[in-house]
Scaffold this motif. Structure first.
Motif, PDB file in Angstrom:
ATOM      1  N   MET A   1       0.846  -1.178   0.000  1.00  0.00           N
ATOM      2  CA  MET A   1       0.000   0.000   0.000  1.00  0.00           C
ATOM      3  C   MET A   1       0.889   1.237   0.000  1.00  0.00           C
ATOM      4  SD  MET A   1      -2.880   1.026   2.784  1.00  0.00           S
ATOM      5  CE  MET A   1      -2.132   1.989   4.071  1.00  0.00           C
ATOM      6  N   SER A   2       0.626   2.155  -0.870  1.00  0.00           N
ATOM      7  CA  SER A   2       1.394   3.385  -0.892  1.00  0.00           C
ATOM      8  C   SER A   2       0.825   4.342   0.149  1.00  0.00           C
ATOM      9  CB  SER A   2       1.356   4.024  -2.269  1.00  0.00           C
ATOM     10  OG  SER A   2       0.039   4.425  -2.566  1.00  0.00           O
ATOM     11  N   THR A   3       1.648   5.275   0.567  1.00  0.00           N
ATOM     12  CA  THR A   3       1.242   6.253   1.564  1.00  0.00           C
ATOM     13  C   THR A   3       1.097   7.598   0.880  1.00  0.00           C
ATOM     14  OG1 THR A   3       2.443   5.031   3.262  1.00  0.00           O
ATOM     15  CG2 THR A   3       1.860   7.277   3.779  1.00  0.00           C
ATOM     16  N   SER A   4      -0.051   8.217   1.034  1.00  0.00           N
ATOM     17  CA  SER A   4      -0.271   9.537   0.459  1.00  0.00           C
ATOM     18  C   SER A   4       0.096  10.604   1.481  1.00  0.00           C
ATOM     19  CB  SER A   4      -1.742   9.708   0.064  1.00  0.00           C
ATOM     20  OG  SER A   4      -2.548   9.791   1.222  1.00  0.00           O
ATOM     21  N   THR A   5       0.231  11.817   1.018  1.00  0.00           N
ATOM     22  CA  THR A   5       0.520  12.934   1.919  1.00  0.00           C
ATOM     23  C   THR A   5      -0.582  13.063   2.960  1.00  0.00           C
ATOM     24  OG1 THR A   5       1.762  14.065   0.197  1.00  0.00           O
ATOM     25  CG2 THR A   5       0.985  15.417   2.012  1.00  0.00           C
ATOM     26  N   GLU A   6      -1.833  12.855   2.568  1.00  0.00           N
ATOM     27  CA  GLU A   6      -2.940  12.957   3.516  1.00  0.00           C
ATOM     28  C   GLU A   6      -2.881  11.850   4.572  1.00  0.00           C
ATOM     29  OE1 GLU A   6      -5.716  14.617   5.663  1.00  0.00           O
ATOM     30  OE2 GLU A   6      -4.757  15.571   3.941  1.00  0.00           O
TER      31      GLU A   6
ATOM     32  N   THR B   1      -0.134  10.377   5.571  1.00  0.00           N
ATOM     33  CA  THR B   1       0.983  10.774   6.435  1.00  0.00           C
ATOM     34  C   THR B   1       0.520  11.825   7.430  1.00  0.00           C
ATOM     35  OG1 THR B   1       2.645  10.271   4.760  1.00  0.00           O
ATOM     36  CG2 THR B   1       3.282  11.845   6.464  1.00  0.00           C
ATOM     37  N   ARG B   2      -0.175  12.834   6.958  1.00  0.00           N
ATOM     38  CA  ARG B   2      -0.676  13.901   7.827  1.00  0.00           C
ATOM     39  C   ARG B   2      -1.570  13.328   8.934  1.00  0.00           C
ATOM     40  NH1 ARG B   2      -1.366  19.268   7.120  1.00  0.00           N
ATOM     41  NH2 ARG B   2      -0.951  19.156   4.903  1.00  0.00           N
ATOM     42  N   GLU B   3      -2.510  12.465   8.564  1.00  0.00           N
ATOM     43  CA  GLU B   3      -3.434  11.881   9.541  1.00  0.00           C
ATOM     44  C   GLU B   3      -2.687  11.064  10.594  1.00  0.00           C
ATOM     45  OE1 GLU B   3      -6.375   9.659   7.382  1.00  0.00           O
ATOM     46  OE2 GLU B   3      -7.105  11.467   6.350  1.00  0.00           O
ATOM     47  N   THR B   4      -1.763  10.220  10.146  1.00  0.00           N
ATOM     48  CA  THR B   4      -0.982   9.401  11.079  1.00  0.00           C
ATOM     49  C   THR B   4      -0.180  10.276  12.025  1.00  0.00           C
ATOM     50  OG1 THR B   4      -0.790   7.591   9.489  1.00  0.00           O
ATOM     51  CG2 THR B   4       0.854   7.652  11.271  1.00  0.00           C
ATOM     52  N   MET B   5       0.507  11.265  11.479  1.00  0.00           N
ATOM     53  CA  MET B   5       1.382  12.102  12.301  1.00  0.00           C
ATOM     54  C   MET B   5       0.582  12.970  13.266  1.00  0.00           C
ATOM     55  SD  MET B   5       4.252  10.913  11.462  1.00  0.00           S
ATOM     56  CE  MET B   5       5.077  11.923  12.685  1.00  0.00           C
ATOM     57  N   LEU B   6      -0.521  13.526  12.823  1.00  0.00           N
ATOM     58  CA  LEU B   6      -1.329  14.350  13.734  1.00  0.00           C
ATOM     59  C   LEU B   6      -1.878  13.499  14.869  1.00  0.00           C
ATOM     60  CD1 LEU B   6      -3.175  16.778  11.289  1.00  0.00           C
ATOM     61  CD2 LEU B   6      -1.199  17.262  12.773  1.00  0.00           C
ATOM     62  N   HIS B   7      -2.289  12.275  14.571  1.00  0.00           N
ATOM     63  CA  HIS B   7      -2.763  11.372  15.628  1.00  0.00           C
ATOM     64  C   HIS B   7      -1.618  11.060  16.599  1.00  0.00           C
ATOM     65  CE1 HIS B   7      -5.537   8.542  17.402  1.00  0.00           C
ATOM     66  NE2 HIS B   7      -4.556   7.658  17.425  1.00  0.00           N
TER      67      HIS B   7
ATOM     68  N   THR C   1       5.997  21.868  11.010  1.00  0.00           N
ATOM     69  CA  THR C   1       5.679  20.480  10.716  1.00  0.00           C
ATOM     70  C   THR C   1       5.381  20.392   9.223  1.00  0.00           C
ATOM     71  OG1 THR C   1       4.681  20.270  12.913  1.00  0.00           O
ATOM     72  CG2 THR C   1       4.260  18.499  11.352  1.00  0.00           C
ATOM     73  N   LEU C   2       6.068  19.475   8.545  1.00  0.00           N
ATOM     74  CA  LEU C   2       5.881  19.283   7.109  1.00  0.00           C
ATOM     75  C   LEU C   2       5.516  17.828   6.848  1.00  0.00           C
ATOM     76  CD1 LEU C   2       9.097  21.167   5.903  1.00  0.00           C
ATOM     77  CD2 LEU C   2       6.767  22.070   6.037  1.00  0.00           C
ATOM     78  N   PHE C   3       4.650  17.606   5.864  1.00  0.00           N
ATOM     79  CA  PHE C   3       4.203  16.265   5.530  1.00  0.00           C
ATOM     80  C   PHE C   3       4.480  15.974   4.060  1.00  0.00           C
ATOM     81  CE2 PHE C   3       1.338  18.038   8.744  1.00  0.00           C
ATOM     82  CZ  PHE C   3       1.549  17.149   9.777  1.00  0.00           C
ATOM     83  N   GLY C   4       4.998  14.781   3.784  1.00  0.00           N
ATOM     84  CA  GLY C   4       5.184  14.314   2.419  1.00  0.00           C
ATOM     85  C   GLY C   4       4.481  12.979   2.256  1.00  0.00           C
ATOM     86  N   GLU C   5       4.687  12.323   1.121  1.00  0.00           N
ATOM     87  CA  GLU C   5       4.016  11.044   0.870  1.00  0.00           C
ATOM     88  C   GLU C   5       4.464   9.947   1.826  1.00  0.00           C
ATOM     89  OE1 GLU C   5       4.052   9.766  -3.164  1.00  0.00           O
ATOM     90  OE2 GLU C   5       3.211  11.650  -3.880  1.00  0.00           O
TER      91      GLU C   5
END
Length: 135
Positions: A1-6, A8-14, A68-72
């Protein structure tokens, strides 16, 4: 499964909102490395123990974000480690001193989980604040 920027953002914010305590955001074989020393913490329990030591045993501290920066498949957090020295750290007994130390962490994610963290912690700044000569 690939990871999208969104994703990544959701995981990191949680992860950030859980105050580094949500084991579900970490891959089973996660590795966090303190870049200044090369010390590695492997596995969920080891990573959580490292955070408990830094934020609750050696220091009563929080991580205060600046950027805080988010990428794929990556995230970057930059801010400061701020709190009070309440327990033994690096052979130094608790001083009760307030500390504010620049901190940055680069995260790698796989399948929506944090697989690696590279911690850039300004140890000389901390040592000076704890009163270590030449720190």
């Amino acid at each position: 499964m690939s990871t999208s920027t969104e994703t990544t953002r959701e995981t990191m914010l949680h992860y950030f909102e859980s105050d580094h305590r949500d084991i579900g955001t970490l891959a089973q074989d996660v590795v966090f490395t303190v870049m200044a020393t090369g010390q590695e913490h492997r596995g969920r329990e080891a990573v959580l123990a490292m955070f408990a030591f830094f934020y609750h045993l050696a220091f009563d501290a929080t991580a205060r974000p600046r950027v805080t920066l988010f990428g794929e498949r990556n995230a970057l957090w930059e801010g400061e480690f701020a709190g009070r020295h309440i327990g033994e750290f690096a052979g130094i007994a608790a001083t009760g001193k307030e500390v504010r130390v620049p901190l940055a962490v680069v995260y790698d994610l796989d399948d929506g989980k944090i697989s690696q963290g590279r911690i850039y912690f300004e140890m000389p700044v901390l040592m000076r604040q704890l009163g270590v000569p030449g720190g």
